[in-house]
Scaffold this motif. Structure first.
Motif, PDB file in Angstrom:
ATOM      1  N   SER A   1      27.688  -7.134  65.422  1.00  0.00           N
ATOM      2  CA  SER A   1      28.367  -8.172  64.661  1.00  0.00           C
ATOM      3  C   SER A   1      28.766  -9.311  65.585  1.00  0.00           C
ATOM      4  O   SER A   1      29.014  -9.099  66.780  1.00  0.00           O
ATOM      5  CB  SER A   1      29.628  -7.612  63.980  1.00  0.00           C
ATOM      6  OG  SER A   1      29.311  -6.551  63.103  1.00  0.00           O
TER       7      SER A   1
ATOM      8  N   CYS B   1      21.586 -15.638  56.584  1.00  0.00           N
ATOM      9  CA  CYS B   1      22.563 -16.137  57.561  1.00  0.00           C
ATOM     10  C   CYS B   1      21.872 -16.534  58.863  1.00  0.00           C
ATOM     11  O   CYS B   1      22.161 -17.590  59.442  1.00  0.00           O
ATOM     12  CB  CYS B   1      23.615 -15.065  57.843  1.00  0.00           C
ATOM     13  SG  CYS B   1      24.758 -14.732  56.496  1.00  0.00           S
TER      14      CYS B   1
ATOM     15  N   VAL C   1      21.601 -10.915  55.345  1.00  0.00           N
ATOM     16  CA  VAL C   1      21.640 -11.054  56.804  1.00  0.00           C
ATOM     17  C   VAL C   1      20.594 -12.062  57.269  1.00  0.00           C
ATOM     18  O   VAL C   1      20.876 -12.950  58.083  1.00  0.00           O
ATOM     19  CB  VAL C   1      21.415  -9.685  57.485  1.00  0.00           C
ATOM     20  CG1 VAL C   1      21.298  -9.854  59.005  1.00  0.00           C
ATOM     21  CG2 VAL C   1      22.549  -8.726  57.156  1.00  0.00           C
TER      22      VAL C   1
ATOM     23  N   VAL D   1      29.212 -12.770  61.151  1.00  0.00           N
ATOM     24  CA  VAL D   1      27.893 -12.259  60.779  1.00  0.00           C
ATOM     25  C   VAL D   1      27.852 -10.797  61.221  1.00  0.00           C
ATOM     26  O   VAL D   1      28.222 -10.485  62.353  1.00  0.00           O
ATOM     27  CB  VAL D   1      26.731 -13.025  61.459  1.00  0.00           C
ATOM     28  CG1 VAL D   1      25.393 -12.553  60.896  1.00  0.00           C
ATOM     29  CG2 VAL D   1      26.870 -14.520  61.299  1.00  0.00           C
ATOM     30  N   ASP D   2      27.418  -9.907  60.321  1.00  0.00           N
ATOM     31  CA  ASP D   2      27.351  -8.493  60.698  1.00  0.00           C
ATOM     32  C   ASP D   2      25.999  -7.896  60.338  1.00  0.00           C
ATOM     33  O   ASP D   2      25.096  -8.601  59.881  1.00  0.00           O
ATOM     34  CB  ASP D   2      28.488  -7.700  60.058  1.00  0.00           C
ATOM     35  CG  ASP D   2      28.473  -7.793  58.528  1.00  0.00           C
ATOM     36  OD1 ASP D   2      27.554  -8.412  57.976  1.00  0.00           O
ATOM     37  OD2 ASP D   2      29.403  -7.241  57.896  1.00  0.00           O
TER      38      ASP D   2
END
Length: 206
Positions: A137, A11, A8, A146-147
């Motif tokens: 998200s 990202c 995460v 993206v979550d």
């Protein structure tokens, strides 16, 4: 399901780096500095004008008033959630929610870009005032890109960054909301529409 924190964060960092490469403006620092400064003023503006916006704005403020923990974060979240309402745009096309047992394609259908709040299924409905948000998200073109994001401000900052990184057009039904993020929060342009200029001036007077 365990969250891959490293994935995460990678990202997030990639979006921040690409946004800076394109604009020369640090997305994280600028967005959150503006949010820190503006959120209290925006909430005061919402309270002073809530009667002019039906139940939508009043409902957001009532939910904020029920919070007893993480009040500063909830204030920032409410300030952002109220932008489409104040701009008289469709807030439901930007902010969506579902239970963590019900994250299906049907929740994403028709969403050009938005933020999905995933709520813990503990007997509550998919409503962030009645349930605990497990994560957020980012949705683009009906897909979660993206979550496992920790809060709505981070998710919205990333969505804004991805719009630049992917050279996307603002949705017509949310053009004033995104113009506010671009020109008021991120200071990327000084040529404001009449609606956004009015919002900025009223907010700064609070």
């Amino acid at each position: 399901m365990a969250v891959d924190v490293g994935r995460v964060q990678q990202c997030i960092n990639l979006v921040y780096l690409e946004f800076y490469r394109i604009t020369g403006v640090p997305l994280k620092d600028t967005f959150f500095s503006s949010l820190d400064e503006y959120a209290p003023k925006i909430i005061k503006l919402y309270r002073s004008r809530s009667g002019a916006f039906g139940e939508d704005l009043k409902s957001l403020l009532d939910k904020l008033d029920q919070k007893t923990t993480n009040v500063v974060l909830h204030r920032k979240t409410t300030a952002l959630q109220g932008l489409p309402v104040f701009m008289r745009e469709n807030t439901n096309s930007l902010f969506k929610s579902c239970l963590d047992t019900d994250v299906e394609d049907s929740n994403l259908r028709g969403t050009q870009m938005g933020i999905l709040s995933v709520i813990e299924d503990d007997g509550a409905t998919a409503d962030t005032v009645n349930g605990n948000v497990r994560c957020f998200s980012v949705i683009i073109e009906e897909h979660i890109v993206v979550d496992d994001l920790p809060d709505l401000p981070t998710a919205l900052a990333l969505l804004f960054g991805l719009i630049y990184a992917l050279n996307l057009k603002y949705p017509d039904e949310l053009k004033y909301t995104f113009e506010t993020l671009q020109k008021v929060f991120m200071h990327l342009d000084t040529n404001l529409s009449a609606r956004v200029l009015s919002f900025r001036n009223k907010m700064l007077r609070m």
